[in-house]
Design a protein around this motif. Sequence first.
Motif, short mmCIF file in Angstrom:
data_model
loop_
_atom_site.label_atom_id
_atom_site.label_comp_id
_atom_site.label_asym_id
_atom_site.label_seq_id
_atom_site.Cartn_x
_atom_site.Cartn_y
_atom_site.Cartn_z
N THR A 121 4.64 14.63 35.89
CA THR A 121 3.41 15.05 35.50
C THR A 121 3.35 16.12 34.75
O THR A 121 2.46 16.73 34.17
CB THR A 121 2.64 15.23 36.78
N ILE A 122 4.38 17.25 34.94
CA ILE A 122 4.59 18.24 34.20
C ILE A 122 4.93 18.17 32.58
O ILE A 122 5.98 18.02 32.33
CB ILE A 122 5.14 19.63 34.87
N ILE A 123 3.96 18.38 31.64
CA ILE A 123 4.41 18.14 30.13
C ILE A 123 4.72 19.76 29.81
O ILE A 123 4.11 20.69 29.88
CB ILE A 123 2.90 17.83 29.47
N ASN A 124 5.91 19.91 29.31
CA ASN A 124 6.47 20.89 28.73
C ASN A 124 6.17 21.44 27.37
O ASN A 124 6.72 21.42 26.38
CB ASN A 124 8.11 20.96 28.88
N HIS A 125 4.58 21.52 27.29
CA HIS A 125 4.08 21.79 26.12
C HIS A 125 2.59 22.50 26.30
O HIS A 125 2.22 22.56 27.56
CB HIS A 125 3.91 20.56 25.22
N VAL B 234 -5.78 31.12 31.28
CA VAL B 234 -6.66 31.68 32.24
C VAL B 234 -6.97 30.95 33.53
O VAL B 234 -7.58 31.35 34.18
CB VAL B 234 -8.14 31.96 31.46
N THR B 235 -6.35 29.86 33.48
CA THR B 235 -6.21 29.16 34.96
C THR B 235 -4.63 28.98 35.17
O THR B 235 -3.84 29.04 34.52
CB THR B 235 -6.65 27.59 34.54
N GLU B 236 -4.69 28.89 36.65
CA GLU B 236 -3.18 29.06 37.47
C GLU B 236 -2.67 27.56 37.17
O GLU B 236 -1.51 27.77 36.80
CB GLU B 236 -3.60 29.12 38.95
N LYS B 237 -3.40 26.43 37.05
CA LYS B 237 -2.88 24.99 36.72
C LYS B 237 -3.70 24.37 35.78
O LYS B 237 -4.67 24.12 36.16
CB LYS B 237 -2.33 24.53 38.09
N ASN B 238 -3.06 24.11 34.53
CA ASN B 238 -3.92 23.56 33.49
C ASN B 238 -3.74 22.32 33.71
O ASN B 238 -2.69 21.43 32.96
CB ASN B 238 -3.74 24.02 32.07
N THR B 239 -4.58 21.31 34.24
CA THR B 239 -4.55 20.03 34.31
C THR B 239 -5.24 19.32 33.11
O THR B 239 -6.36 19.91 32.60
CB THR B 239 -5.04 19.31 35.65
N ILE B 240 -4.70 18.01 32.85
CA ILE B 240 -5.53 17.23 31.86
C ILE B 240 -5.37 15.72 32.46
O ILE B 240 -4.44 15.17 32.82
CB ILE B 240 -4.92 17.44 30.38
N SER B 241 -6.30 14.93 32.30
CA SER B 241 -6.42 13.59 32.96
C SER B 241 -5.71 12.62 31.90
O SER B 241 -5.47 13.06 30.61
CB SER B 241 -7.67 12.92 33.07
N CYS C 256 -5.79 13.10 27.82
CA CYS C 256 -4.38 13.37 27.25
C CYS C 256 -4.16 12.57 26.01
O CYS C 256 -3.78 12.86 24.81
CB CYS C 256 -3.25 13.36 28.30
N MET C 257 -4.21 10.94 26.46
CA MET C 257 -4.07 10.07 25.12
C MET C 257 -5.15 10.41 24.00
O MET C 257 -4.88 10.42 22.82
CB MET C 257 -4.58 8.64 25.79
N THR D 224 -2.52 9.77 37.13
CA THR D 224 -3.58 9.76 36.59
C THR D 224 -4.03 11.08 35.99
O THR D 224 -4.95 11.23 35.00
CB THR D 224 -4.74 9.60 37.42
N GLU D 225 -3.07 12.42 36.01
CA GLU D 225 -3.35 13.41 35.24
C GLU D 225 -1.94 14.21 35.21
O GLU D 225 -1.05 13.74 35.78
CB GLU D 225 -4.52 14.49 36.08
N PHE D 226 -1.99 14.89 34.16
CA PHE D 226 -0.86 15.78 33.67
C PHE D 226 -1.11 17.09 33.95
O PHE D 226 -2.35 17.77 34.00
CB PHE D 226 -0.47 15.49 32.48
#
Length: 319
Positions: free
Chosen positions: A171-175, A86-93, A97-98, A10-12
């Motif tokens: 879940t990890i987008i290399n971008h 500025v965040t340790e883990k940048n998540t996006i739902s 993302c879509m 549900t998130e990347f």
Amino acid sequence: MAEGNHSLVTEFILAGLTDKPELQLPLFLLFLGIYVFTVVGNLGMITLIGLSSHLHTPMYYLLSSLSFIDLCQSTVITPKMLVNFVTEKNTISNAECMTQLYFFIVFAIAECHMLAAMAYDRYVAICNPLLYNVTMSNQVCFWLVFGVYSMSLIGSTAHTACMLRVLFCKTIINHYLCDLFPLLELSCSSTFINEVVVLCLSAFNIFAPALSIFSSYIFIIASILRIPSTEGRAKAFSTCSSHILAVALFFGSLAFIYLKPSSVSSLDQGKVSSVIYTIIVPMLNPLIYSLRNKDVKVALNKLLDRYSFLWKRVFCLEK
């Protein structure tokens, strides 16, 4: 992972440009400065063209549309990219993302075709100057811009619809954004249809405008060479030089990513090229068209003089 669990993604996590902590703050400040410059430059160009009556011509109408596209493209991408620094883990739902993917593709395709429309405008202005006002009427300009956005919306809808059918198991987008190839790398289902759609639409949306621009400039150069005076040739070429530079920067970086097999160019190399056409080009376009365009500089000076006079008047009345 079982196929039934693929839809549970549900998130990347956006990996960003670099994973080196010591580079996060300098890069944040750099891209924040670029984004501010992009917003100010493109909004300034749109405002200047809107307020300057002698810039109400087809050429500047299309340039204003290009500035709008650049402004939107940068806004779709850069704020989320800045968060990553500025965040340790940048998540996006998944939904975010879509959505980012959809609008990113909309404005990328729109820029390709808008540059082609601007090349056609220059072709008419130089090769058929007596018919310019008829050929590039307000109605024609409207339909050109309408066609640009129609093709971009159709292309983006096709890409995003194909991406929605993909089952993700990583879940990890290399971008630093949700782009087509990095997302397809996360798939556990067949991506054959997606790759065919990417190849066909990317070829059309890069080759068709590029071919149109190339053809326009063949006729433009031929017409310029027939001008008897050196001064006349220089003046005619100067009206195209800004557009040529913008085209070279944008299409060069775009073709490097979407017209190369994935085995030839790594995603890390793709990120660098993406920075050029998604962040650097939108910042440079207002600079290119303002510093290399006499009409824009004259309009800017007149506007500054006008508001300087009004400011002095108000200041004197207050005294």
